[in-house]
Design an enzyme around this catalytic site. Structure first.
Site, mmCIF file in Angstrom:
data_model
loop_
_atom_site.group_PDB
_atom_site.id
_atom_site.type_symbol
_atom_site.label_atom_id
_atom_site.label_comp_id
_atom_site.label_asym_id
_atom_site.label_seq_id
_atom_site.Cartn_x
_atom_site.Cartn_y
_atom_site.Cartn_z
ATOM 1 N N ASP A 12 74.498 -18.603 3.017
ATOM 2 C CA ASP A 12 75.126 -20.081 2.541
ATOM 3 C C ASP A 12 75.783 -20.575 3.484
ATOM 4 O OD1 ASP A 12 74.959 -20.035 -1.148
ATOM 5 O OD2 ASP A 12 75.163 -21.559 0.584
ATOM 6 N N ASP A 110 69.766 -24.438 2.808
ATOM 7 C CA ASP A 110 70.455 -23.685 3.507
ATOM 8 C C ASP A 110 71.933 -22.736 3.086
ATOM 9 O OD1 ASP A 110 71.973 -24.417 0.952
ATOM 10 O OD2 ASP A 110 73.360 -25.408 0.409
ATOM 11 N N GLU A 111 70.148 -21.980 2.367
ATOM 12 C CA GLU A 111 70.862 -20.381 2.196
ATOM 13 C C GLU A 111 69.262 -19.409 2.524
ATOM 14 O OE1 GLU A 111 71.155 -19.004 -2.000
ATOM 15 O OE2 GLU A 111 70.732 -21.430 -2.352
#
Length: 358
Positions: A12, A110-111
DNA sequence: TCTGGGGTCCTAGGACCC
DNA sequence: TCTGGGGTCCTAGGACCC
């Protein structure tokens, strides 16, 4: 052979959107940065991401931009630049896929989950962090788990820039006394319904009566919540490419719409954007849904299926007809249009990953 | 001082069929 | 005079996530 076993890593990025902005404007480093809307704190918009410096003032995602600006008078407020984040995200995911033996399941900008076989998951996680930093100059946190749920929850304890391991061994000790809302998939509504049955902590949920949960939440969600309380679930990272179920566009108007001509123009614009999104994928449309939110009853939104085709004329005519039939004359604050696309046979029944662990 | 935009999935209830 | 029981499909609404 080594005694390597399989692990789930959840990677993350730290304050991703704000970090990307700081990268191209180094002078912003260390300053409170808020990204949201068109960057105008007077508009109807919310915060997408705040840098850690801004979070120290109590600003967080989802907060109205206007309020965020008041909390941090010195903040640098920037417009959302989706293309820039998409490009940065692609580099991050490429880096993850280049790691030895990695299976990568992307969850968002974003992960991602990374499935690996290793006897040293912490070492692997640190190498992932270094690779991402070297390639993109972005920092990330990594959760290590023996299930997707535990890996995902673990990341929160590693932030920022850290690594944390959460498995069957320490789940109860780490999570047991925490409120159910800390779980991935339990929000404010569900945690309140759980609390009405005396279930307030993760430990309570872990040993809750299955029948009670099933009665309250249904045959799928009930058992799922019980599993969640124990951190259990799948440990399979699925890298099958994601296929969109649909595309939607919506607009919150800076001034509520009151004239029919305004509604007409807005629906036409939305229809064009949605149909363009769908056309880009070259897939057919099996349904169109219109969403309307009237002012001032912000919570009252309704959506109705209005067409089975993507014919712009049909969509426009149906949308206007519907807007007329429902509470016509009341100012409109939001309009949205969603096109639904058919899924191929082999992608049904959860073969295509969506929300992981479901 | 009012609450974005883009997604996914589950559940309940009605319509319809045998 | 009254309305079974099982199944499927569809829609609306709710909840959650990033």
């Amino acid at each position: 052979m080594s005694d390597a076993r399989s692990w789930v890593l959840h990677v993350d990025l730290d304050q991703f959107v704000a970090a990307v902005e700081v990268l191209r404007r180094p002078e912003l480093a260390g300053k409170p940065v808020i990204v949201g809307g068109r960057g105008d704190p007077m508009e109807r918009a919310v915060v997408s991401t705040a840098s850690y410096e801004a979070r120290a003032f109590g600003v967080g995602s989802g907060m109205p931009l206007r309020i965020a600006a008041r909390k941090v008078p010195d903040a640098v407020i920037l417009p959302v630049d989706a293309d820039a984040y998409t490009a940065a995200s692609a580099e991050v995911m490429e880096t993850l896929r280049a790691q030895p033996d990695a299976t990568v399941q992307v969850l968002g900008w974003d992960e991602a989950f990374v499935g690996v076989q290793t006897e040293d998951p912490e070492g692997y996680a640190r190498r992932v962090q270094k690779a991402v930093l070297d390639r993109t100059r972005l920092h990330c946190s990594v959760g290590i788990g023996d299930t997707l749920v535990r890996a995902k929850v673990a990341t929160g304890f590693g932030k920022p820039r850290g690594v944390f391991r959460l498995t069957a061994e320490n789940w109860a000790a780490v999570m047991g006394e925490r409120p159910t809302v800390d779980l991935w998939g339990v929000g404010s509504k569900i945690s309140r319904r759980l609390a009405a049955h005396g279930i307030t902590t993760v430990a309570h949920l872990a040993r809750a009566d299955l029948e009670l949960l099933t009665t309250e939440f249904g045959p799928r969600m009930g058992p799922w919540y019980a599993q969640l309380g124990r951190g259990e679930g799948t440990d399979v990272v699925d890298d099958t490419p994601w296929l969109a179920r649909g595309h939607s566009r919506e607009t919150t108007f800076q001034q509520d719409l009151t004239e029919r001509a305004q509604v007409e123009a807005a629906v036409g614009e939305l229809a064009a954007r949605v149909l363009e999104d769908v056309a880009r994928e070259g897939r057919p449309v099996i349904g169109i849904t219109l969403k309307v939110r009237y002012a001032p009853f912000l919570t009252r939104t309704f959506a109705r299926r209005i067409a089975a085709t993507a014919d712009p004329e049909v969509v426009l005519a149906q949308a206007l007809d519907l807007a007329d039939r429902f509470e016509s004359g009341r100012p409109i604050r939001l309009l949205g249009l969603r096109a639904e696309m058919p899924m191929p046979e082999d992608a049904r029944d959860g073969h295509t990953p969506t929300r992981s662990g479901w």
